[in-house]
Design a protein around this motif. Structure first.
Motif: not given
Length: 504
Positions: A89-100, A113-117
């Motif tokens: 939905g937005s790049a901020a959702e990467l945190d919710e996926l536990g990316f880091d 990857p362009d969706r990661a902005e």
């Protein structure tokens, strides 16, 4: 900002795309991110599937698309996490996926990857796939260590192609505490071989008299050392890998696989008979005269360095450089350093007139392959000897009998030592008393060094697993210091609490 470097590879078919996936898998490390780009049908799924299966060493592993789950995680040799950001939905959702969090211990493959902005790490390696004729073009770009590792892995594939093994399957094998790595490569109709990746040693900063540690300790700098010593050992009847192909400039070798027979028993415990057999092999080697100017290729030579006073001392001082601060909470005092060096100066002087030989330096269980179906010395396959020096024969015996990676009980240590001494006596004149003293000195020096190295691997290199070996190394050190010639050093260690049990 450093400009991104780019490499391109033409992939003629699905198999070539899968091989690129293997090549990428061999280069990945924790924290790496691969951004996969390309039109539908360009091969992203084929590439990702091959990469994950290579890390799992399972060609049948189910690797579904993460289109709807957004991320699929795999507990492979290196944990890998496959992200598909198309539905993000937005790049901020990467945190919710536990990316880091995934990058703390593993690597990530990211489609769309362009969706990661712009939230992906700056070290991300971009892999673009596009249709070209009957195949595909892969364009890889990036900066920093991840891209350099990937470029080197692609060069390894080119090396394999040059020696007729370009279609080989690559799988991770083992690494060690150095920058070297090894893979098992297999090709139908041929025995599996070992692909050795040995980049030129990075010397590091000066530590004494304007010289880096590796230069003082005579650590091998190029793969030519391995090749030259391999040739010498082969000529002497020692079972070492056969070198099938080599690129000394890049540090690549294709060598025979000596097998997987464990030098230890099924429970990873020492087998007295195998340690005795290894001691007898050392006795044979130490009774020979060795060449020390060794040819690795026409016009390229390796001169085996001496295990001189400076090398012995800087190794021993790893204890005060790393172990002492770890157990005391602060750097070693000048008084401790000066006293430590004074005691070791006296002991090293006792070795000045003793015989020397080709000293393999790390002659212990991880570097010995047991081949019980063979006879005599051929039962022992020897690997990892590129750091060999000209030094006291007792060093390798101490390395074996006080095995840093496995607890050798006193009775097996004694039996190993006695097997060596008996073989030396049987071969001719042998000064047993001088040897036993040298053994104690070298065992104390080596185990003092290892205490420092294992702490350094934890504190500097982020490898805490080595700390579990410290109680064993302290016990070995106590055994070595029991020799009367080391009484003063034993008292010094005791006064400064260097032999006490510690939890780090």
């Amino acid at each position: 900002m450093t400009a991104a470097a780019t490499v391109e590879r033409f992939l003629g078919d699905e198999a070539a795309t899968a091989r690129l996936g293997e090549d990428l898998a061999m280069a990945l490390a924790p924290g790496d991110v691969l951004a996969l780009s390309g039109d539908l049908g360009a091969g992203k799924s084929t590439l990702a599937r091959a990469l994950i299966r290579a890390l799992a060493d399972d060609e049948t592993l189910d690797v579904p698309s993460p289109t709807f789950t957004l991320v699929q995680s795999y507990d492979t040799s290196l944990p890998v996490h496959h992200f598909d950001l198309y539905r993000l939905g937005s790049a901020a959702e990467l945190d919710e996926l536990g990316f880091d969090e995934t990058l703390a211990t593993g690597a990530a493959l990211v489609e769309w990857p362009d969706r990661a902005e712009g939230l992906l790490p700056t070290s991300t390696v971009v892999v673009e796939l596009e249709h070209k004729g009957e195949g595909r073009l892969a364009r890889l770009s990036g900066t920093g260590a991840p891209f350099r590792r990937i470029s080197r892995s692609l060069a390894l594939r080119a090396f394999l192609e040059g020696c007729g093994w370009g279609l080989a399957r690559r799988r991770r094998f083992v690494g060690d505490a150095s920058a070297r790595s090894y893979e098992i490569v297999s090709l139908p109709g041929h025995p599996a071989r070992i692909l050795m990746n040995s980049p030129e040693l990075v010397l590091g900063p000066p530590v004494r008299d304007g010289k880096p540690y590796a230069l003082i300790a005579h650590t091998s700098r190029t793969v030519s050392a391995f090749v030259g010593i391999d040739h010498a050992l082969t000529a002497a009847g020692v079972s070492v890998p056969e070198i099938h192909a080599q690129d000394l400039d890049q540090g690549f070798l294709l060598i025979s696989h000596l097998g997987s027979g464990n030098f230890l028993d099924a429970e990873s415990k020492p087998v007295a008979e195998r340690y005795a057999a290894a001691a007898e092999l050392l006795a044979m080697m130490h009774g020979r005269q060795w060449p020390y100017h060794l040819e690795a290729a026409p016009g390229t030579f390796h001169d085996v360095p001496p295990f001189d006073r400076d090398a012995m001392m800087i190794e021993a001082e790893l204890l005060v450089d790393w172990y002492v601060p770890a157990i005391s909470g602060g750097p070693a005092s000048d008084a401790l350093r000066q006293g430590y060096r004074r005691h070791w100066d006296m002991l090293i002087s006792r070795l000045d007139t003793r015989d020397t030989t080709l000293m393999l330096r790390d002659f212990h269980s991880p570097n010995i392959i047991w081949r019980g179906e063979r006879q005599g010395h051929d039962r022992l396959g020897i690997i990892d000897f590129q750091d060999a020096l000209v030094g006291p024969p007792a060093y390798d015996v101490a390395s074996l009998a006080m095995d840093a990676r496995v607890t050798v009980p006193p009775e097996i240590e004694t039996a190993t030592l006695e097997a060596y001494i008996a073989a030396r006596h049987a071969a001719g004149a042998f000064d047993e008393a001088a040897f036993r003293e040298s053994y104690a000195i070298m065992a104390a020096q080596r185990n003092s060094k290892i205490l420092g190295i294992f702490v350094r691997l934890d504190r500097r290199d982020g490898k805490p697993a080595y700390l579990k070996h410290l109680p064993r190394i302290r016990d070995y050190l106590r055994r070595a210091l029991s020799h009367p010639a080391l009484a003063a050093l034993r008292d010094f260690y005791g006064e400064h609490g260097l032999l006490e049990e510690r939890t780090l």
